[in-house]
Scaffold this motif. Structure first.
Motif, PDB file in Angstrom:
ATOM      1  N   GLU A  62      -7.575   4.532  -2.388  1.00  0.00           N
ATOM      2  CA  GLU A  62      -6.231   5.052  -2.109  1.00  0.00           C
ATOM      3  C   GLU A  62      -6.113   6.505  -2.541  1.00  0.00           C
ATOM      4  OE1 GLU A  62      -3.847   0.802  -2.611  1.00  0.00           O
ATOM      5  OE2 GLU A  62      -3.588   2.350  -4.124  1.00  0.00           O
ATOM      6  N   ALA A  84      -4.933  -2.949   5.484  1.00  0.00           N
ATOM      7  CA  ALA A  84      -4.054  -3.008   4.312  1.00  0.00           C
ATOM      8  C   ALA A  84      -4.268  -4.314   3.557  1.00  0.00           C
ATOM      9  CB  ALA A  84      -2.588  -2.862   4.731  1.00  0.00           C
ATOM     10  N   ARG A 103      -9.855  -0.344  -5.210  1.00  0.00           N
ATOM     11  CA  ARG A 103      -8.677  -0.091  -4.370  1.00  0.00           C
ATOM     12  C   ARG A 103      -8.029   1.239  -4.740  1.00  0.00           C
ATOM     13  NH1 ARG A 103      -3.790  -0.340  -5.536  1.00  0.00           N
ATOM     14  NH2 ARG A 103      -3.997  -1.696  -7.344  1.00  0.00           N
ATOM     15  N   LEU A 136       0.837  -1.206   0.000  1.00  0.00           N
ATOM     16  CA  LEU A 136       0.000   0.000   0.000  1.00  0.00           C
ATOM     17  C   LEU A 136       0.869   1.252   0.000  1.00  0.00           C
ATOM     18  CD1 LEU A 136      -2.680   1.569   0.368  1.00  0.00           C
ATOM     19  CD2 LEU A 136      -2.471   1.108   2.829  1.00  0.00           C
TER      20      LEU A 136
END
Length: 196
Positions: free
Chosen positions: A156, A141, A152, A29
């Motif tokens: 993010e 995570a 995702r 991540l």
């Protein structure tokens, strides 16, 4: 529970090699957050994370029994990740070593980790609450990594980088409404996976 068992649970045990794998999704991540989208196709981020974990494993073998709290371990791994990312990016741009790049990556990774932690948890102050939050960070995570790529990325970019929907839509080649849908579905799935 007795005071002795309370002390035993709260005192950190030495970090073991098998503990490192729990940080894989977290490091992935952070790497995704720090490498510019235009470079991601040229950088094997999973390879950089793997190299980071291998170096950490070697460090544990060379220095057995070191006691590291979760926060210390996370900081140590971020430092290794920063150096590995700097090496890869330096090779990619074929420049000589630039220590400023490593310092800026260290700082950026620390800031990203801080944003992730802030997003996950609010004001938890006791040691047990802090430990629970750190465990949740690793779970988050891992859960985030298992989402479909577009969900995702949307999460993010919006929640961890603070980018507006229009900018995310442009990057993903989509519309603001589609990005809002990705965020909604992704967050709903994350909440379900993170429920106790």
């Amino acid at each position: 529970m007795s005071q002795a068992s309370d002390l035993q649970e709260s005192s950190p045990r030495p970090l073991q090699a098998q503990d490192l794998e729990r940080f894989r999704a977290y490091l992935g991540l952070l790497a995704r957050l720090e490498v510019a989208p235009r470079l991601r196709d040229k950088v094997d981020l999973s390879g950089v994370v793997q190299q980071t974990l291998l170096e950490a494993h070697k460090g544990l073998i060379d220095h057995p029994g070191q006691t590291r709290s979760h926060a210390e371990a996370a900081g140590w791994l971020r430092s290794i990740l920063s150096h590995n990312l700097a090496d890869v990016l330096r090779k990619l741009t074929a420049r000589k070593r630039d220590v400023r790049l490593e310092w800026s990556l260290d700082s950026a990774l620390d800031q990203s980790a801080s944003r992730v932690e802030q997003w996950l948890a609010a004001e938890q102050s006791s040691p047990s609450q802090h430990a629970i939050r750190e465990e949740e960070l690793l779970r988050m995570a891992e859960s985030l990594a298992s989402l479909p790529e577009t969900q995702r990325r949307a999460i993010e970019l919006h929640h961890l980088q603070g980018r507006p929907l229009a900018e995310i839509a442009a990057e993903l080649g989509s519309t603001k409404a589609a990005v809002a849908g990705l965020l909604h579905r992704g967050l709903k799935t994350l909440r379900l996976r993170l429920e106790p």
